[in-house]
Design a protein around this motif. Structure first.
Motif, PDB file in Angstrom:
ATOM      1  N   TRP A 118      53.348  21.544  65.342  1.00 15.75           N
ATOM      2  CA  TRP A 118      52.720  22.864  65.422  1.00 15.75           C
ATOM      3  C   TRP A 118      53.471  23.698  66.443  1.00 15.75           C
ATOM      4  CZ3 TRP A 118      47.937  24.078  68.807  1.00 15.75           C
ATOM      5  CH2 TRP A 118      47.600  25.433  68.669  1.00 15.75           C
ATOM      6  N   ARG A 119      54.069  24.808  65.985  1.00 20.98           N
ATOM      7  CA  ARG A 119      54.631  25.786  66.908  1.00 20.98           C
ATOM      8  C   ARG A 119      53.455  26.486  67.571  1.00 20.98           C
ATOM      9  NH1 ARG A 119      59.459  26.069  69.065  1.00 20.98           N
ATOM     10  NH2 ARG A 119      60.588  26.085  67.059  1.00 20.98           N
ATOM     11  N   ASN A 121      52.638  29.024  69.253  1.00 22.75           N
ATOM     12  CA  ASN A 121      52.289  30.437  69.132  1.00 22.75           C
ATOM     13  C   ASN A 121      52.099  30.878  67.684  1.00 22.75           C
ATOM     14  OD1 ASN A 121      54.976  30.098  68.562  1.00 22.75           O
ATOM     15  ND2 ASN A 121      55.678  31.927  69.648  1.00 22.75           N
ATOM     16  N   ASP A 122      52.045  29.906  66.765  1.00 19.87           N
ATOM     17  CA  ASP A 122      51.708  30.202  65.367  1.00 19.87           C
ATOM     18  C   ASP A 122      50.179  30.134  65.224  1.00 19.87           C
ATOM     19  OD1 ASP A 122      51.395  30.479  62.681  1.00 19.87           O
ATOM     20  OD2 ASP A 122      52.555  28.709  62.100  1.00 19.87           O
ATOM     21  N   HIS A 123      49.525  31.278  65.458  1.00 23.14           N
ATOM     22  CA  HIS A 123      48.064  31.297  65.507  1.00 23.14           C
ATOM     23  C   HIS A 123      47.430  31.085  64.131  1.00 23.14           C
ATOM     24  CE1 HIS A 123      48.654  32.422  69.572  1.00 23.14           C
ATOM     25  NE2 HIS A 123      49.093  33.638  69.308  1.00 23.14           N
ATOM     26  N   THR A 124      48.219  31.215  63.067  1.00 22.51           N
ATOM     27  CA  THR A 124      47.654  31.007  61.731  1.00 22.51           C
ATOM     28  C   THR A 124      47.260  29.553  61.504  1.00 22.51           C
ATOM     29  OG1 THR A 124      49.825  30.557  60.720  1.00 22.51           O
ATOM     30  CG2 THR A 124      49.102  32.860  60.835  1.00 22.51           C
ATOM     31  N   ARG A 125      47.711  28.642  62.373  1.00 23.50           N
ATOM     32  CA  ARG A 125      47.434  27.220  62.168  1.00 23.50           C
ATOM     33  C   ARG A 125      46.402  26.676  63.155  1.00 23.50           C
ATOM     34  NH1 ARG A 125      52.823  24.090  60.355  1.00 23.50           N
ATOM     35  NH2 ARG A 125      51.204  22.934  59.241  1.00 23.50           N
TER      36      ARG A 125
END
Length: 363
Positions: A118-119, A121-125
């Motif tokens: 999980w990256r 700052n990828d808030h979609t996840r």
């Protein structure tokens, strides 16, 4: 035998701010219980008093339900973090890599294989992240609480990520390039010195004033040696304007700093810094030969344990992506009091960093 926590937070000690943010999100948004989280840097989730550090960590990594690995630049600097990651891989533990923006995904595959990460700052996840805890005995959280804590996470995360320290490791390619540049400068300087040596000797014989200046320089060198033996902090000034350089030198000398040199170009600064090993380097951004003080500090930081202070008319140039860290900033024109205060603060941070490095080396 200590109780094994269900979630093991594997992180670098320098990233305690990020670890705290993740742990608070687990508790407040996801509903993971206090007792089910182990995080060695946070009170209440760390190692109890009188426990053996190595034994307790080994127990905690034995069979957690989930390992969260906070993969930041400093994570890969830590042998202890890499041992934790190796233990998770060797025991086939369920592991989620939480990856900071500066860490490339190919580095994740080299350590954990082809597992999905999980990256951060990828808030979609965020919802997928919550789903990783479905098998846990969670405290109930309402949808409104989840949405509110998610918004708070998105608001606070950028500042925490900006505060993460950079890796201290230098790639072989960058090191070789820096060493090559230094060697080239040394050879050019030696050739130039040889070419001018005859002229300098003739001028020395003809000029009584030159002899007086040499005597003054010898006295200054003896004074510097005495100051060095007394343990005074050492400073190098890199400033193209003569009057500004003189002002800096006089202010630091009055404050009992040992000014090891005053130079105007990147080339001169590299040679002087490697020879004298100053604690503090004060530099303008635009140097006399058209080179950059930013490039100078980026070249010296991998080679010297020092702290840079930019004294400049153009502070906006530090907003570029190649800005070194850590640094202090003084905008021209400056006051003597502000200069001395900034230099003292920088030296304090340098001494604290050295002390921390010594403690970590003993771990």
């Amino acid at each position: 035998m200590s109780t094994i926590g269900k979630v093991f937070i594997s992180h670098a000690t320098a990233d305690v701010g990020l670890a705290k943010l993740v742990v608070n999100f687990l508790k407040e948004a996801v509903g993971v219980r206090d007792a089910d989280i182990f995080c060695s840097s946070l009170p209440g989730h760390s190692i109890p008093l009188m426990e053996d550090f190595n034994d307790y960590i080994r127990d905690q990594i034995e069979q957690p339900s989930l390992v969260l690995a906070l993969l930041t630049p400093t994570y890969f600097d830590s042998d202890f973090c890499l041992m934790e990651l190796g233990a998770a891989w060797a025991k086939s533990l369920k592991t989620l890599a939480i990856v900071a923006p500066e860490v490339p995904f190919d580095l994740v595959t080299k350590t954990l294989g082809l597992k999905q990460a999980w990256r951060i700052n990828d808030h979609t996840r965020l919802s997928e992240f919550r789903d990783a805890f479905k098998g846990f005995d969670l405290e109930s959280r309402s949808s409104a609480t989840w949405e509110g804590k998610g918004a708070e996470w998105r608001r606070r995360l950028p500042a925490v990520l900006r505060g993460l320290p950079a890796s201290k490791l230098v790639s072989k390619k960058d090191l070789d390039a820096a060493l090559f540049e230094i060697e080239t400068i040394k050879r050019a300087s030696a050739a130039e010195a040889e070419r001018l040596s005859d002229t300098h000797r003739e001028l020395a014989r003809r000029s009584a004033r030159k002899r007086e200046e040499l005597e003054e320089e010898n006295a200054a060198l003896r004074n510097r040696l005495a100051v060095k033996e007394a343990g005074s902090p050492r400073a190098l000034i890199v400033e193209p304007e003569l009057l500004v350089a003189l002002d800096l030198q006089q202010t630091l000398t009055r404050a009992r700093y040992d000014v090891v040199g005053v130079v105007r170009t990147k080339r001169e600064a590299i040679i002087m810094a490697l020879a004298e090993k100053p604690d503090i380097i004060l530099t303008e951004i635009d140097l006399a030969d058209g080179s950059s003080g930013i490039d100078l500090i980026n070249a010296l930081y991998p080679l010297l344990d020092c702290f840079a202070i930019f004294v400049t008319n153009h502070p906006e140039k530090l907003l570029a992506g190649n800005r070194p860290e850590p640094i202090e900033l003084i905008t021209k024109p400056f006051s003597a009091g502000n200069l001395v205060e900034k230099v003292a603060t920088a030296r304090k941070q340098l001494l604290e960093r050295r002390a921390l490095a010594e403690r970590q080396a003993l771990r």
